[in-house]
Structures are given as structure tokens and as C-alpha cells.
Scaffold this motif. Structure first.
Motif, PDB file in Angstrom:
ATOM      1  N   GLU A  27      40.526  28.022  94.717  1.00  0.00           N
ATOM      2  CA  GLU A  27      40.679  28.750  93.455  1.00  0.00           C
ATOM      3  C   GLU A  27      39.652  28.297  92.417  1.00  0.00           C
ATOM      4  OE1 GLU A  27      44.860  29.174  92.153  1.00  0.00           O
ATOM      5  OE2 GLU A  27      45.296  28.230  94.089  1.00  0.00           O
ATOM      6  N   ALA A  28      39.060  27.123  92.633  1.00  0.00           N
ATOM      7  CA  ALA A  28      37.996  26.603  91.764  1.00  0.00           C
ATOM      8  C   ALA A  28      36.906  26.044  92.665  1.00  0.00           C
ATOM      9  CB  ALA A  28      38.541  25.530  90.835  1.00  0.00           C
ATOM     10  N   ASP A  29      35.709  25.980  92.142  1.00  0.00           N
ATOM     11  CA  ASP A  29      34.563  25.515  92.929  1.00  0.00           C
ATOM     12  C   ASP A  29      34.222  24.049  92.686  1.00  0.00           C
ATOM     13  OD1 ASP A  29      34.166  28.072  94.002  1.00  0.00           O
ATOM     14  OD2 ASP A  29      32.958  28.659  92.279  1.00  0.00           O
ATOM     15  N   ILE A  30      34.385  23.585  91.459  1.00  0.00           N
ATOM     16  CA  ILE A  30      33.918  22.243  91.117  1.00  0.00           C
ATOM     17  C   ILE A  30      34.783  21.636  90.019  1.00  0.00           C
ATOM     18  CG2 ILE A  30      32.215  23.189  89.507  1.00  0.00           C
ATOM     19  CD1 ILE A  30      30.393  20.814  90.301  1.00  0.00           C
ATOM     20  N   TYR A  31      34.999  20.334  90.119  1.00  0.00           N
ATOM     21  CA  TYR A  31      35.729  19.570  89.112  1.00  0.00           C
ATOM     22  C   TYR A  31      34.886  18.344  88.772  1.00  0.00           C
ATOM     23  CZ  TYR A  31      39.333  16.176  87.512  1.00  0.00           C
ATOM     24  OH  TYR A  31      40.040  15.212  86.846  1.00  0.00           O
ATOM     25  N   PRO A  32      34.101  18.406  87.702  1.00  0.00           N
ATOM     26  CA  PRO A  32      33.323  17.236  87.292  1.00  0.00           C
ATOM     27  C   PRO A  32      34.153  16.355  86.356  1.00  0.00           C
ATOM     28  CG  PRO A  32      32.669  19.126  85.995  1.00  0.00           C
ATOM     29  CD  PRO A  32      33.740  19.596  86.944  1.00  0.00           C
ATOM     30  N   ARG A  33      34.140  15.066  86.598  1.00  0.00           N
ATOM     31  CA  ARG A  33      34.833  14.110  85.718  1.00  0.00           C
ATOM     32  C   ARG A  33      33.877  12.961  85.448  1.00  0.00           C
ATOM     33  NH1 ARG A  33      40.149  12.863  83.685  1.00  0.00           N
ATOM     34  NH2 ARG A  33      39.760  10.951  82.552  1.00  0.00           N
ATOM     35  N   PHE A  34      33.375  12.870  84.218  1.00  0.00           N
ATOM     36  CA  PHE A  34      32.385  11.861  83.890  1.00  0.00           C
ATOM     37  C   PHE A  34      32.990  10.653  83.191  1.00  0.00           C
ATOM     38  CE2 PHE A  34      30.030  15.887  84.126  1.00  0.00           C
ATOM     39  CZ  PHE A  34      29.298  15.580  85.244  1.00  0.00           C
ATOM     40  N   GLY A  35      34.213  10.764  82.734  1.00  0.00           N
ATOM     41  CA  GLY A  35      34.894   9.626  82.132  1.00  0.00           C
ATOM     42  C   GLY A  35      35.550   8.771  83.204  1.00  0.00           C
ATOM     43  N   GLY A  36      35.890   7.560  82.855  1.00  0.00           N
ATOM     44  CA  GLY A  36      36.510   6.663  83.810  1.00  0.00           C
ATOM     45  C   GLY A  36      37.936   7.054  84.155  1.00  0.00           C
ATOM     46  N   THR A  37      38.320   6.736  85.368  1.00  0.00           N
ATOM     47  CA  THR A  37      39.690   6.910  85.832  1.00  0.00           C
ATOM     48  C   THR A  37      40.043   5.695  86.682  1.00  0.00           C
ATOM     49  OG1 THR A  37      39.042   8.049  87.866  1.00  0.00           O
ATOM     50  CG2 THR A  37      39.541   9.446  85.961  1.00  0.00           C
ATOM     51  N   SER A  38      41.306   5.537  86.958  1.00  0.00           N
ATOM     52  CA  SER A  38      41.743   4.516  87.897  1.00  0.00           C
ATOM     53  C   SER A  38      41.823   5.123  89.286  1.00  0.00           C
ATOM     54  CB  SER A  38      43.111   3.978  87.486  1.00  0.00           C
ATOM     55  OG  SER A  38      43.019   3.322  86.241  1.00  0.00           O
ATOM     56  N   GLU A  39      41.656   4.294  90.289  1.00  0.00           N
ATOM     57  CA  GLU A  39      41.690   4.791  91.665  1.00  0.00           C
ATOM     58  C   GLU A  39      42.995   5.514  91.970  1.00  0.00           C
ATOM     59  OE1 GLU A  39      40.778   1.520  94.253  1.00  0.00           O
ATOM     60  OE2 GLU A  39      38.676   1.507  93.657  1.00  0.00           O
TER      61      GLU A  39
END
Length: 105
Positions: A27-39
Motif C-alpha cells: 500500500e506504500a512504497d517507501i518509509y524513510p526514518r532519519f531520526g533515531g529509534t530503538s531496535e
């Protein structure tokens, strides 16, 4: 900006878990996440995407996002359909060159 460089035409906002689900279902092509996240924020979505034939790429290494890192932190990733990966390799390289030095964990 990433949107201009990648020629993304439509932006839709969802919570993180839904974004991974939308990538996995097509339903979506791309999910960019440039901020930090936890594993632990990405592990379940990553396996769902992988099993659906998608990729979750570390923006620093341009390789699959890795786990059990010191500090258990992700600095940024892009989840996308596997068939789009060749198109985004050049963009990943450009993003990598613009990132600040890696932070200590």
C-alpha cells in the motif's frame, strides 16, 4: 530535501507500525526514518517487511538494518519494496554523504 531528491509524489502520515505494514502489503512504497529509534521499535516491522519481500536499509551503511548493536539504537533507516532498491541506491549514497558523524552509543 529527501522528498525532492527521491521524486516522491504523495506523502501520507501513519504511526510507525502502520508504515511497516503498508510497505509489507504494497500500500506504500517507501518509509524513510532519519531520526533515531530503538531496535525494539523496528524489529517486528522489519521481519514483517522482510517476509513480504521488502528491505529495511540502514542509511549509514546502505545494508540491511542490524540488531544487537551497542546501545540498541538505530540512527536512521529506509524501508522499501525490494524492487525499488536499485532506484534508491544512488539516493542512499547521497544521504550517507550528508549525515553528521556517527554518535557514540
Amino acid at each position: 530535501s529527501f522528498l525532492k531528491v527521491s521524486r516522491i509524489e504523495k506523502l501520507t502520515r501513519y504511526g510507525s507500525a502502520l508504515k511497516f505494514g503498508h510497505i509489507a502489503t504494497g500500500e506504500a512504497d517507501i518509509y524513510p526514518r532519519f531520526g533515531g529509534t530503538s531496535e525494539w521499535d523496528t524489529a517486528a516491522g522489519h521481519i514483517i517487511c522482510t517476509e513480504a519481500g521488502c528491505e529495511v536499509i540502514d542509511v549509514r551503511t546502505s545494508k540491511s538494518l542490524q540488531y544487537a548493536k551497542p546501545g540498541f539504537r538505530n540512527e536512521g533507516f529506509i524501508a522499501l519494496r525490494r524492487d525499488l532498491l536499485p532506484q534508491f541506491q544512488k539516493i542512499l549514497t547521497e544521504i550517507h554523504s550528508q549525515l553528521p558523524p556517527k554518535t557514540s552509543s
